[in-house]
Design a protein around this motif. Sequence first.
Motif, PDB file in Angstrom:
ATOM      1  N   ILE A 278       0.694  -1.040   0.059  1.00 52.58           N
ATOM      2  CA  ILE A 278      -0.013   0.003  -0.002  1.00 52.58           C
ATOM      3  C   ILE A 278       0.993   1.246   0.058  1.00 52.58           C
ATOM      4  N   VAL A 279       2.064   1.289   0.824  1.00 52.76           N
ATOM      5  CA  VAL A 279       2.828   2.322   0.903  1.00 52.76           C
ATOM      6  C   VAL A 279       3.390   2.705  -0.469  1.00 52.76           C
ATOM      7  N   ILE A 280       3.865   1.646  -1.242  1.00 57.51           N
ATOM      8  CA  ILE A 280       4.374   1.898  -2.602  1.00 57.51           C
ATOM      9  C   ILE A 280       3.495   2.438  -3.554  1.00 57.51           C
ATOM     10  N   GLY A 281       2.285   1.786  -3.446  1.00 58.58           N
ATOM     11  CA  GLY A 281       1.215   2.334  -4.401  1.00 58.58           C
ATOM     12  C   GLY A 281       0.807   3.721  -4.192  1.00 58.58           C
ATOM     13  N   SER A 282       1.203   4.245  -2.881  1.00 61.37           N
ATOM     14  CA  SER A 282       0.641   5.778  -2.606  1.00 61.37           C
ATOM     15  C   SER A 282       1.777   6.498  -3.168  1.00 61.37           C
ATOM     16  N   MET A 283       2.990   6.023  -3.441  1.00 60.05           N
ATOM     17  CA  MET A 283       3.718   7.034  -4.057  1.00 60.05           C
ATOM     18  C   MET A 283       3.583   7.400  -5.293  1.00 60.05           C
ATOM     19  N   GLU A 284       2.747   7.076  -5.856  1.00 58.23           N
ATOM     20  CA  GLU A 284       2.347   7.251  -7.275  1.00 58.23           C
ATOM     21  C   GLU A 284       1.909   8.862  -7.447  1.00 58.23           C
ATOM     22  N   LEU A 285       1.107   9.362  -6.305  1.00 57.68           N
ATOM     23  CA  LEU A 285       0.788  10.595  -5.870  1.00 57.68           C
ATOM     24  C   LEU A 285       1.973  11.398  -5.240  1.00 57.68           C
ATOM     25  N   THR A 286       2.422  10.804  -4.231  1.00 54.41           N
ATOM     26  CA  THR A 286       3.174  11.764  -3.195  1.00 54.41           C
ATOM     27  C   THR A 286       4.520  12.044  -4.030  1.00 54.41           C
ATOM     28  N   GLN A 287       4.994  11.295  -5.153  1.00 52.55           N
ATOM     29  CA  GLN A 287       6.345  11.667  -5.705  1.00 52.55           C
ATOM     30  C   GLN A 287       6.220  13.059  -6.428  1.00 52.55           C
ATOM     31  N   TYR A 288       4.903  13.457  -6.746  1.00 52.63           N
ATOM     32  CA  TYR A 288       4.911  14.722  -7.258  1.00 52.63           C
ATOM     33  C   TYR A 288       5.257  15.869  -6.427  1.00 52.63           C
ATOM     34  N   ALA A 289       4.958  15.648  -5.226  1.00 52.45           N
ATOM     35  CA  ALA A 289       5.216  16.891  -4.085  1.00 52.45           C
ATOM     36  C   ALA A 289       6.743  16.702  -3.861  1.00 52.45           C
ATOM     37  N   VAL A 290       7.298  15.848  -3.985  1.00 51.29           N
ATOM     38  CA  VAL A 290       8.841  15.671  -3.841  1.00 51.29           C
ATOM     39  C   VAL A 290       9.600  16.240  -4.971  1.00 51.29           C
ATOM     40  N   LEU A 291       9.076  16.118  -6.333  1.00 48.94           N
ATOM     41  CA  LEU A 291       9.496  16.477  -7.458  1.00 48.94           C
ATOM     42  C   LEU A 291       9.500  17.959  -7.280  1.00 48.94           C
ATOM     43  N   ALA A 292       8.395  18.601  -6.752  1.00 48.41           N
ATOM     44  CA  ALA A 292       8.330  19.820  -6.870  1.00 48.41           C
ATOM     45  C   ALA A 292       9.395  20.444  -5.581  1.00 48.41           C
ATOM     46  N   LEU A 293       9.703  19.830  -4.602  1.00 49.14           N
ATOM     47  CA  LEU A 293      10.817  20.187  -3.656  1.00 49.14           C
ATOM     48  C   LEU A 293      12.154  20.209  -4.344  1.00 49.14           C
TER      49      LEU A 293
ATOM     50  N   GLY B 120      13.301   1.277 -19.696  1.00 51.21           N
ATOM     51  CA  GLY B 120      14.550   2.014 -19.532  1.00 51.21           C
ATOM     52  C   GLY B 120      14.130   3.390 -19.075  1.00 51.21           C
ATOM     53  N   PHE B 121      12.806   3.886 -18.895  1.00 49.78           N
ATOM     54  CA  PHE B 121      12.651   5.301 -18.290  1.00 49.78           C
ATOM     55  C   PHE B 121      12.457   5.089 -16.782  1.00 49.78           C
ATOM     56  N   PRO B 122      12.871   6.331 -16.305  1.00 47.97           N
ATOM     57  CA  PRO B 122      13.085   6.432 -14.910  1.00 47.97           C
ATOM     58  C   PRO B 122      11.805   6.021 -14.080  1.00 47.97           C
ATOM     59  N   GLY B 123      10.853   6.394 -14.390  1.00 45.13           N
ATOM     60  CA  GLY B 123       9.555   6.090 -13.627  1.00 45.13           C
ATOM     61  C   GLY B 123       9.295   4.521 -13.670  1.00 45.13           C
ATOM     62  N   VAL B 124       9.409   3.957 -14.721  1.00 45.19           N
ATOM     63  CA  VAL B 124       9.118   2.565 -15.041  1.00 45.19           C
ATOM     64  C   VAL B 124      10.310   1.615 -14.173  1.00 45.19           C
ATOM     65  N   ALA B 125      11.513   2.178 -14.358  1.00 46.93           N
ATOM     66  CA  ALA B 125      12.585   1.424 -13.598  1.00 46.93           C
ATOM     67  C   ALA B 125      12.407   1.542 -11.871  1.00 46.93           C
ATOM     68  N   GLY B 126      12.035   2.699 -11.667  1.00 40.94           N
ATOM     69  CA  GLY B 126      11.754   2.977 -10.132  1.00 40.94           C
ATOM     70  C   GLY B 126      10.806   1.929  -9.734  1.00 40.94           C
ATOM     71  N   GLY B 127       9.681   1.670 -10.704  1.00 42.33           N
ATOM     72  CA  GLY B 127       8.408   1.064 -10.357  1.00 42.33           C
ATOM     73  C   GLY B 127       8.958  -0.481 -10.097  1.00 42.33           C
ATOM     74  N   HIS B 128       9.722  -1.073 -10.966  1.00 44.48           N
ATOM     75  CA  HIS B 128      10.388  -2.239 -10.851  1.00 44.48           C
ATOM     76  C   HIS B 128      11.183  -2.422  -9.749  1.00 44.48           C
ATOM     77  N   PHE B 129      11.875  -1.516  -9.418  1.00 41.51           N
ATOM     78  CA  PHE B 129      12.616  -1.539  -7.970  1.00 41.51           C
ATOM     79  C   PHE B 129      11.883  -1.526  -6.922  1.00 41.51           C
ATOM     80  N   LEU B 130      10.940  -0.600  -6.901  1.00 38.89           N
ATOM     81  CA  LEU B 130       9.965  -0.859  -5.576  1.00 38.89           C
ATOM     82  C   LEU B 130       9.326  -2.050  -5.345  1.00 38.89           C
ATOM     83  N   ALA B 131       8.817  -2.549  -6.586  1.00 37.09           N
ATOM     84  CA  ALA B 131       8.069  -3.745  -6.509  1.00 37.09           C
ATOM     85  C   ALA B 131       8.904  -5.178  -6.291  1.00 37.09           C
TER      86      ALA B 131
END
Length: 273
Positions: free
Chosen positions: A83-98, A227-238
Amino acid sequence: MSSTLTRTRPTTRPTGPAGFAGFGGTVAAEWTKLWSVRSTWWTLLAALVLTVAAAGQLAIYAANANTNDDPADDAGIVTVGHIVIGSMELTQYAVLALGLLAITSEFTSGTIRTTLRCTPSRGRVLLAKAVVTGTVTFLVGLLVGGVGALVARPVLGEWGTAPAAGTARDVLAVAGYLALIGVLALGLGAALRSAVLTLTVLVAVLMIVPLSLQEPDITVLNRVADGFPGVAGGHFLAGDTDPYPAVVGLLLLAGWALAALVLGRAALRRRDA
């Protein structure tokens, strides 16, 4: 009669500007600068709110899927880390802004000129910002990961489980992922200088382009998307093993972050502040 030529030396060394304080002083200055602006606190608050909302919603969906009248969508027992990993799909945009605001706000306000006068080495400035941004976003990841786990566990009820080792590993993975995309945002912000343009490029790179490549479900395009960062990060998190091990996903994401920093440094050196 011989005369002695003496060389005078300054009795004190220059102090004051961060450029004379070494890399540690530059990092300390960037740390103070980041926490002295309101945008940092607002993005931190946004990350917390998004995590609470997303984790709670995903946990409700998982629990409801197991209790409704349709057995086809039963999720079974779900880990809190999932659940925590799934919630990062939204949270990451606040971190990108930071991450991007850590430098684009200086271009907007003009304070980047003062920063570069204090520390003329643009590479040192960007590296110090990367250290600070990576550290802060990693800590934010630990915070929101822990908060997300605390929210999800009671909502899941009997349909959730929270193994200590697995949950800790997932929270650490989330923190590492957010740190790398924060640095990625910083590097692109240094290159593009505009917060809006940087965010647009980030959304395209992290989500729009990979989804467009995956949509036809053609093997070659799927491999490109991997090879794109979001997909690669998703594979890492999963923790995936296909199409490559999770550690490869982490390395790909780190490579994107490093490439963004190199691009940002080149842009800083070519153009005036």
